[in-house]
Design a protein around this motif. Structure first.
Motif, PDB file in Angstrom:
ATOM      1  N   LEU A  12       0.859  -1.189   0.000  1.00  0.00           N
ATOM      2  CA  LEU A  12       0.000   0.000   0.000  1.00  0.00           C
ATOM      3  C   LEU A  12       0.887   1.229   0.000  1.00  0.00           C
ATOM      4  N   LYS A  13       0.762   2.054  -1.031  1.00  0.00           N
ATOM      5  CA  LYS A  13       1.624   3.226  -1.186  1.00  0.00           C
ATOM      6  C   LYS A  13       0.831   4.508  -1.013  1.00  0.00           C
ATOM      7  N   ALA A  14       1.310   5.345  -0.097  1.00  0.00           N
ATOM      8  CA  ALA A  14       0.619   6.600   0.211  1.00  0.00           C
ATOM      9  C   ALA A  14       0.836   7.640  -0.881  1.00  0.00           C
ATOM     10  N   PRO A  37     -12.868 -14.432  13.065  1.00  0.00           N
ATOM     11  CA  PRO A  37     -12.615 -15.831  13.397  1.00  0.00           C
ATOM     12  C   PRO A  37     -11.579 -16.519  12.506  1.00  0.00           C
ATOM     13  N   GLY A  38     -11.444 -16.125  11.265  1.00  0.00           N
ATOM     14  CA  GLY A  38     -10.508 -16.802  10.368  1.00  0.00           C
ATOM     15  C   GLY A  38      -9.130 -16.171  10.264  1.00  0.00           C
ATOM     16  N   CYS A  39      -8.893 -15.087  10.984  1.00  0.00           N
ATOM     17  CA  CYS A  39      -7.601 -14.397  10.897  1.00  0.00           C
ATOM     18  C   CYS A  39      -6.557 -15.110  11.751  1.00  0.00           C
ATOM     19  N   LEU A  40      -5.426 -15.448  11.137  1.00  0.00           N
ATOM     20  CA  LEU A  40      -4.315 -16.074  11.855  1.00  0.00           C
ATOM     21  C   LEU A  40      -3.298 -15.031  12.294  1.00  0.00           C
ATOM     22  N   TYR A  41      -2.992 -14.087  11.412  1.00  0.00           N
ATOM     23  CA  TYR A  41      -2.199 -12.920  11.791  1.00  0.00           C
ATOM     24  C   TYR A  41      -2.417 -11.801  10.797  1.00  0.00           C
ATOM     25  N   TYR A  42      -2.122 -10.580  11.246  1.00  0.00           N
ATOM     26  CA  TYR A  42      -2.352  -9.371  10.452  1.00  0.00           C
ATOM     27  C   TYR A  42      -1.381  -8.340  11.000  1.00  0.00           C
ATOM     28  N   ILE A  43      -0.279  -8.130  10.292  1.00  0.00           N
ATOM     29  CA  ILE A  43       0.831  -7.335  10.819  1.00  0.00           C
ATOM     30  C   ILE A  43       1.210  -6.251   9.809  1.00  0.00           C
ATOM     31  N   LEU A  44       1.294  -5.021  10.282  1.00  0.00           N
ATOM     32  CA  LEU A  44       1.626  -3.879   9.429  1.00  0.00           C
ATOM     33  C   LEU A  44       3.109  -3.533   9.547  1.00  0.00           C
ATOM     34  N   PHE A  45       3.741  -3.320   8.395  1.00  0.00           N
ATOM     35  CA  PHE A  45       5.129  -2.875   8.306  1.00  0.00           C
ATOM     36  C   PHE A  45       5.194  -1.638   7.424  1.00  0.00           C
ATOM     37  N   GLU A  46       6.222  -0.813   7.641  1.00  0.00           N
ATOM     38  CA  GLU A  46       6.522   0.286   6.722  1.00  0.00           C
ATOM     39  C   GLU A  46       7.930   0.078   6.199  1.00  0.00           C
ATOM     40  N   PHE A  54       3.725   0.809   2.727  1.00  0.00           N
ATOM     41  CA  PHE A  54       3.359  -0.095   3.809  1.00  0.00           C
ATOM     42  C   PHE A  54       3.138  -1.498   3.255  1.00  0.00           C
ATOM     43  N   TYR A  55       3.385  -2.467   4.114  1.00  0.00           N
ATOM     44  CA  TYR A  55       3.183  -3.874   3.787  1.00  0.00           C
ATOM     45  C   TYR A  55       2.322  -4.487   4.892  1.00  0.00           C
ATOM     46  N   MET A  56       1.209  -5.078   4.507  1.00  0.00           N
ATOM     47  CA  MET A  56       0.362  -5.766   5.472  1.00  0.00           C
ATOM     48  C   MET A  56       0.564  -7.263   5.242  1.00  0.00           C
ATOM     49  N   ARG A  57       1.230  -7.909   6.199  1.00  0.00           N
ATOM     50  CA  ARG A  57       1.407  -9.368   6.146  1.00  0.00           C
ATOM     51  C   ARG A  57       0.166  -9.969   6.771  1.00  0.00           C
ATOM     52  N   GLU A  84      -8.375   8.447  -1.914  1.00  0.00           N
ATOM     53  CA  GLU A  84      -7.871   9.674  -1.302  1.00  0.00           C
ATOM     54  C   GLU A  84      -6.454   9.495  -0.738  1.00  0.00           C
ATOM     55  N   LEU A  85      -6.169   8.320  -0.194  1.00  0.00           N
ATOM     56  CA  LEU A  85      -4.924   8.110   0.540  1.00  0.00           C
ATOM     57  C   LEU A  85      -3.798   7.456  -0.255  1.00  0.00           C
ATOM     58  N   MET A  86      -4.147   6.660  -1.262  1.00  0.00           N
ATOM     59  CA  MET A  86      -3.137   5.837  -1.930  1.00  0.00           C
ATOM     60  C   MET A  86      -2.825   6.318  -3.341  1.00  0.00           C
ATOM     61  N   SER A  87      -1.539   6.201  -3.695  1.00  0.00           N
ATOM     62  CA  SER A  87      -1.085   6.653  -5.010  1.00  0.00           C
ATOM     63  C   SER A  87      -1.363   5.635  -6.108  1.00  0.00           C
ATOM     64  N   GLU A  88      -1.659   4.398  -5.725  1.00  0.00           N
ATOM     65  CA  GLU A  88      -1.979   3.337  -6.691  1.00  0.00           C
ATOM     66  C   GLU A  88      -2.812   2.282  -5.976  1.00  0.00           C
ATOM     67  N   PRO A  89      -3.489   1.410  -6.725  1.00  0.00           N
ATOM     68  CA  PRO A  89      -4.289   0.362  -6.079  1.00  0.00           C
ATOM     69  C   PRO A  89      -3.424  -0.573  -5.224  1.00  0.00           C
TER      70      PRO A  89
END
Length: 102
Positions: A12-14, A37-46, A54-57, A84-89
């Motif tokens: 995700l690019k701002a 219920p089905g989420c095992l992990y959800y971690i945000l990195f920059e 940003f990278y969402m693992r 509004e927030l992202m420069s590309e999909p």
């Protein structure tokens, strides 16, 4: 296969000047997504060398759980802000595990 885990990294690019707003919007996804219920992990990195990228693992128990995630109110709220927030999909890189951690 729906019985395989769904593993991915979302890129995700701002837009210029929207780094903080995108970061805050992504952070707001963390707790509600982790409560699904089905989420095992959800971690945000920059990206340390490329601020605003940003990278969402993410891992879900299966594709159906990921598809459920994309239909939640919190994800739809985020999706309504993307233009509004992202420069590309979002670039969604789907992954297949090929080794263990050890």
């Amino acid at each position: 296969m729906t019985d395989e885990q769904f593993l991915s990294t979302a890129v995700l690019k701002a837009k210029e000047g929207k780094r903080t707003a995108l970061k805050e919007a992504l952070l707001q996804l963390i707790n509600p997504t982790r409560s699904e219920p089905g989420c095992l992990y959800y971690i945000l990195f920059e990206d340390k060398n490329n601020a605003g990228t940003f990278y969402m693992r993410e891992a879900f128990k299966d594709t159906a759980a990921f598809e459920f995630h994309t239909q939640t109110a919190h994800f739809k709220n985020f999706a309504s802000q993307m233009d509004e927030l992202m420069s590309e999909p979002i670039q969604l890189v789907e992954l297949v595990k090929v080794s263990d951690m050890e």
